[in-house]
Design a protein around this motif. Structure first.
Motif: not given
Length: 393
Positions: A31-33, A203-211, A22-29
């Motif tokens: 890892x975030x998840x 780690x990323x605002x786009x990983x906001x979730x519902x419980x 994976x490229x750096x940005x993909x690896x970070x994504x």
């Protein structure tokens, strides 16, 4: 084994079926998840994996008691359907251009919608639940009615294909149109607002979730299931029109019985049992591939596509790739290729060959053969298709 664990310092492992690092940005994504506390067991990356929003396209994320709306994405229920017809290649002789023109006349593409609502659409049971959907989409019922049976844009397509035995197949790729997009955006905004109010450090605002157990989770899950059903029926409506066009061209309009039918999502979430536990599985650009499942893995509009049967691989959460995966962005494709490249790469295919579809040129996608080789443990190939007509969204 074709898959390998990625070397990431994250609480949960990431297993990748890709043949490349994976490229750096993909690896970070990734890892975030994998860092989210509610991720179950591990994250699985399919061989067509590439950058997405929040989560990688081509990722399978199993979660306990939580769901991430941006990981499902804005084209809720996007997927494929295909039917194997009793027709053969010889019966298409001299008819391809007419078939393409009739498809373009019968099925709206891009932002367009149907001028009239046909009976199967108005009779769809899902309209009864429309009043229960998010309050901010209540003004969109008329548009949702008119868009049912329309293709959309981007990488959505309709194709007439032949298999290795010269049998004719019909195939198309579409999702939940404007209504699915609007529902997704409303809930993504709500999730981000909840995270902001709770001062949650994501780690990323786009990983906001519902419980699970909250009203927000229940509202999203209800709207998600509705949009997934809309997307599936949208494909059915278009396929019925497409089938009618081909039957008129070949059999004088006489209805035929499909030899095989497949309709599968590849941007969606469902409740499933894996490793003995009930979890929420989000497939962002991935197809369910249990042993009983048929799936569709399309190449680009100048490459092969595959009808597959799942092998039920536990570590992939019974999943496989949803296509070849983009090799480059749309912007880069437009800069790198011209119309001559498009004409050369789509030789033998009855399709548009103009500047408007250069971003969908075959060269902008990963080689589908490589992607298929990397998932030989996930699926078996039932049919290999090559397109002879392609209508792009």
């Amino acid at each position: 084994m074709p898959y390998k664990p990625l070397k990431l310092s994250a609480p949960n492992p990431v297993l990748s079926w890709a043949d490349h690092d994976l490229e750096a940005a993909e690896t970070k994504m990734a890892k975030n998840v994998a860092s989210l506390p509610f991720v179950f067991k591990h994250v699985a990356l399919m061989p067509d994996v590439h950058l997405g929003k929040g989560a990688l396209v081509g990722s399978v994320i199993a979660t306990k008691e939580a769901i991430i709306p941006a990981a499902v994405g804005v084209d809720i229920g996007c997927g494929m359907c295909a039917i194997k017809t009793p027709f053969v290649a010889d019966q298409l002789e001299g008819k391809l251009k007419t078939i393409r023109q009739e498809i373009e006349a019968a099925i709206p593409v891009g932002f367009n919608q149907n001028k009239e609502v046909e009976t199967p659409v108005s009779n769809w049971q899902g309209w009864k639940q429309f009043k229960d959907l998010h309050s901010k989409v209540q003004n969109l019922e008329g548009k949702a009615l008119k868009q049912m049976g329309s293709l959309g844009g981007g990488n959505h397509f309709i194709e007439l294909c032949l298999d290795a035995d010269d049998q004719v197949w019909l195939m198309l790729h579409s999702g939940s149109r404007h209504i699915g997009n609007m529902l997704a955006q409303r809930h993504i905004d709500t999730a981000k607002e909840l995270a902001r109010l709770a001062e949650e450090k994501l780690p990323d605002r786009d990983l906001a979730y519902f419980v699970a157990g909250t009203p927000e989770f229940a509202a999203y899950w209800r709207d998600l299931q509705w949009a997934q059903n809309y997307a599936r029926f949208n494909r059915d409506v278009m396929m019925a029109r497409f089938k009618g066009i081909v039957e008129r061209a070949i059999a004088g309009g006489k209805p035929t019985k499909p030899l095989l039918e497949v309709n599968c999502h590849h941007n969606y979430a469902e409740k499933e049992v894996h490793f003995g536990e009930e979890v929420y599985v989000t497939r962002k650009g991935a197809v369910r591939a249990k042993e009983t499942d048929y799936g569709i893995i399309p190449g680009s509009m100048g490459a092969k596509s595959f009808i597959v049967k799942g092998k039920g691989h536990a570590d992939s959460y019974c999943s496989c790739s949803h296509g070849a995966g983009r090799l480059m962005s749309r912007t880069r494709a437009k800069k790198q290729f011209d119309i001559d490249d498009l004409i050369r790469q789509t030789e033998g295919v009855e399709c548009r060959k103009d500047r408007g579809v250069i971003d969908e040129i075959p060269g902008a996608y990963k080689p589908i053969e490589t992607v298929m080789k990397q998932q030989s443990d996930l699926v078996e190939v039932v049919a290999t298709l090559r397109q002879v007509v392609c209508v792009k969204g």
